[in-house]
Design an enzyme around this catalytic site. Structure first.
Site, PDB file in Angstrom:
ATOM      1  N   ASP A  11       0.864  -1.184   0.000  1.00 24.36           N
ATOM      2  CA  ASP A  11       0.000   0.000   0.000  1.00 24.36           C
ATOM      3  C   ASP A  11       0.898   1.230   0.000  1.00 24.36           C
ATOM      4  OD1 ASP A  11      -2.328  -1.504   0.116  1.00 24.36           O
ATOM      5  OD2 ASP A  11      -2.381  -1.506   2.301  1.00 24.36           O
ATOM      6  N   ASP A 130     -13.427  -3.759  -1.333  1.00 25.72           N
ATOM      7  CA  ASP A 130     -13.367  -3.631   0.120  1.00 25.72           C
ATOM      8  C   ASP A 130     -14.781  -3.837   0.640  1.00 25.72           C
ATOM      9  OD1 ASP A 130     -10.598  -2.913   0.355  1.00 25.72           O
ATOM     10  OD2 ASP A 130     -11.128  -0.944  -0.461  1.00 25.72           O
TER      11      ASP A 130
END
Length: 253
Positions: A11, A130
């Site tokens: 990330d 997500d």
């Protein structure tokens, strides 16, 4: 039996790899290109880069990081964050990515999945999701790095993704993300049963057994992790050896 894949996830925010818990408490981990090189040497099957604030901050793709990584890393590279158009997909692939991952923009503009698959091939289009539990066997889809609940049923969404031509799904559990309490097996099982395209398990890996368990108990074709690898608690090689010892086919590098 098809070999399963182990995928480190990086990330990226402001050019640095970061990690948080349930998208909060984020801290710096290191340089994305250097970490990618380490995972390449450890035998990673693929590497995923997510620019985690690109959608929220309305920025484009971090092409400079992609180009530098592609020069130095020789495993498939998937890049997500900030991809809004077919041109963004083209630019990212030209920079050296093998696949793009679209998440927030896929929800806002599902035709991007179909257009991308039609032009570049389904194998280049991964849809990242997500999702968060709202009731027993029911989950809702979030966008913008887990900030916005779109009130879209997860199972309806994954079926639509497949129909639009996506080649793969990367399914991240917001409930499990960064907790190191194991992958969200009920959610993964439900999604794997709903579609025929590959599903990558993401969110929650905390110990070596979590990897063998996700392959034994769900139809996931790959397992993705960040914290465990970034902080040196496990190497990719150790995870693959553990899975092999449990009778799970792994790619040999």
């Amino acid at each position: 039996m098809l070999a399963k894949r182990i995928i480190p996830c990086l990330d990226v925010r402001d050019g640095k790899v970061v990690k948080g818990v349930k998208f909060e408490g984020v801290r710096d981990v290191g340089d994305p290109v250097e970490l990618a090189e380490i995972y390449n040497r450890q035998g990673a099957d693929e590497i995923v880069f997510y620019d985690i604030t690109a959608s929220y901050e309305k920025r484009g793709v971090m092409l400079d990081v992609v180009r530098e990584t592609a020069k130095r890393v020789f495993v498939p590279l998937t890049v997500g964050g900030g991809i809004k158009t077919v041109e963004d997909i083209r630019d990212t692939l030209r920079a050296g990515a093998d696949k793009v991952s679209v998440n927030s923009q896929a929800v806002k503009n599902p035709s991007l999945i179909k257009e991308g698959a039609d032009i570049f091939g389904s194998q280049c289009i991964c849809v990242g999701i997500d999702a968060k539990k709202i009731a027993d066997n029911k989950w809702t889809v979030y966008i913008n790095g887990g900030r916005v609940d779109m009130q879209i049923d997860l199972i309806d969404w994954v079926k639509r993704i497949e129909q639009l031509g996506a080649g793969e799904i990367c399914l991240n559990s917001i409930d499990a993300d960064g907790t190191k309490e194991g992958f969200d097996l009920p959610m993964l099982k439900s999604v794997c049963n709903a579609v025929n395209i590959p599903v990558i398990a993401s969110g929650g890996a905390g110990k070596i057994k979590d990897f063998s368990e996700v392959f034994e108990k769900t139809g996931a074709t790959a397992a993705l992790a960040a914290s465990l690898f970034h902080f040196g608690e496990l190497t990719v090689g150790e995870v693959k050896e553990h899975c092999r010892s449990n009778g799970i086919a792994m790619r040999v590098k």
